[in-house]
Scaffold this active site. Structure first.
Site, PDB file in Angstrom:
ATOM      1  N   CYS A  73       0.852  -1.180   0.000  1.00 52.91           N
ATOM      2  CA  CYS A  73       0.000   0.000   0.000  1.00 52.91           C
ATOM      3  C   CYS A  73       0.892   1.236   0.000  1.00 52.91           C
ATOM      4  O   CYS A  73       1.674   1.443   0.946  1.00 52.91           O
ATOM      5  CB  CYS A  73      -0.864  -0.027   1.260  1.00 52.91           C
ATOM      6  N   CYS A 183      -0.183   3.501  -6.783  1.00 51.18           N
ATOM      7  CA  CYS A 183      -1.224   2.981  -5.888  1.00 51.18           C
ATOM      8  C   CYS A 183      -1.446   1.556  -6.361  1.00 51.18           C
ATOM      9  O   CYS A 183      -1.588   1.317  -7.573  1.00 51.18           O
ATOM     10  CB  CYS A 183      -2.511   3.790  -6.021  1.00 51.18           C
TER      11      CYS A 183
HETATM   12  N1  DGL Z   1      -3.874   0.656  -2.668  1.00 51.20           N
HETATM   13  C1  DGL Z   1      -3.442   1.602  -1.731  1.00 51.20           C
HETATM   14  C2  DGL Z   1      -2.239   2.363  -2.201  1.00 51.20           C
HETATM   15  O1  DGL Z   1      -1.378   1.769  -2.820  1.00 51.20           O
HETATM   16  C3  DGL Z   1      -4.510   2.395  -0.985  1.00 51.20           C
HETATM   17  C4  DGL Z   1      -5.586   2.984  -1.807  1.00 51.20           C
HETATM   18  C5  DGL Z   1      -6.726   3.638  -1.001  1.00 51.20           C
HETATM   19  O2  DGL Z   1      -7.359   2.934  -0.206  1.00 51.20           O
HETATM   20  O3  DGL Z   1      -6.965   4.836  -1.185  1.00 51.20           O
HETATM   21  O4  DGL Z   1      -2.073   3.534  -1.953  1.00 51.20           O
END
Ligand code: DGL
Length: 266
Positions: A73, A183
């Site tokens: 994440c 992301c």
């Molecule tokens: N998938 C996550 C990231 O890489 C979080 C996305 C979210 O929940 O806003 O930032």
């Protein structure tokens, strides 16, 4: 020691784009994946909220006796890693910091980053890349709608496609050499993105991140090579939607709902 599980987490299915690469390289490990779907999206949360959320997840993993945590994440890596990195006695692998180093050594001059609002606000990619390559210009652009598009499987809706096209066109104005999908949800959108720009333009950092994790686990003698169970998937809400949205990167067959704030009552 080495037989202990590896914890992997994200706000939802995004982290599976990383997990699937790690699993390909190390299929014989015990894995516990946590999708924090009740707190989704992380991108609209404050730094303080993200630190609290991440600390809670680390505590949960501690209770599961893990040997390492993969922060699959970007948002929590950007907002919470620095604050929490020395608090626990297991290995912590943050995606932004690991991947920025890899990208910096490629010596690009102009790189774009698509990420959540919280990641963009932190300027973590810009800072980390410029730490190793001060001459690289980094163009950061938030795509706040994309996580919900992926989680709700709306990739093919005309409204989603329109939004993706708009963000992409704004980024392309900067004449960049590469766009980092900063992301872990965004690689789910590659089939749309590649219709409007060459696929080679996009960097999905998952493979490089997984490779880095494996070499560090090896260097620290933390590889198991013998698993006791198939990967376990926990979510903090809505397991069926998680299972349904997961399909592109890993075919999750079962996900258990868990309230980690309750499980932490000591
Ligand atoms: N998938 C996550 C990231 O890489 C979080 C996305 C979210 O929940 O806003 O930032």
């Amino acid at each position: 020691m080495t037989n202990k599980p590896i914890g992997v987490f994200d706000s939802g299915v995004g982290g599976l784009s990383v997990f699937s690469e790690l699993y390909k390289l190390l299929p014989d490990e015990n894995y516990i994946y946590f999708g924090d779907t009740i707190n989704l999206p992380y991108g609209s949360k404050t730094k303080e909220e993200l630190i609290k959320i991440t600390d809670n997840i680390f505590d949960f993993f501690k209770s599961q006796n893990i040997k390492a945590v993969v922060m699959a994440c970007n948002t929590t890596s950007a907002a919470a890693y620095e604050t929490l990195k020395d608090k626990y006695n297991f290995k912590i692998y943050p995606i932004v910091q690991t991947v920025s180093k890899e990208i910096a050594v490629k010596n690009y001059k102009r790189v774009g980053v698509f990420a959540t609002q919280a990641t963009i606000n932190s300027h973590a990619y810009k800072k980390e890349i410029q730490k190793y390559n001060p001459n690289c210009e980094v163009y950061e652009h938030a795509c706040p709608k994309w996580v919900n598009i992926v989680e709700n499987e709306l990739q093919n809706d005309p409204e989603s496609i329109n939004n993706i096209k708009i963000q992409l066109n704004l980024m392309l104005k900067n004449d960049i050499e590469k766009i980092i999908l900063g992301c872990t949800h965004y690689p789910y959108l590659i089939s749309i993105l590649k219709q409007y720009a060459p696929e080679e333009l996009f960097i999905n950092p998952a493979k490089d991140f997984a490779r880095n994790i494996v070499s560090d686990l090896k260097a620290n003698n933390l590889i198991s090579g013998k698993k006791d169970y198939e990967p376990i998937f926990y979510v903090s809400s809505n397991p069926n939607q998680f299972i349904s949205a997961s399909k592109l990167f890993y075919n999750v067959e079962q996900a258990r709902e868990i309230d980690i704030s309750k499980s932490l009552i000591k």
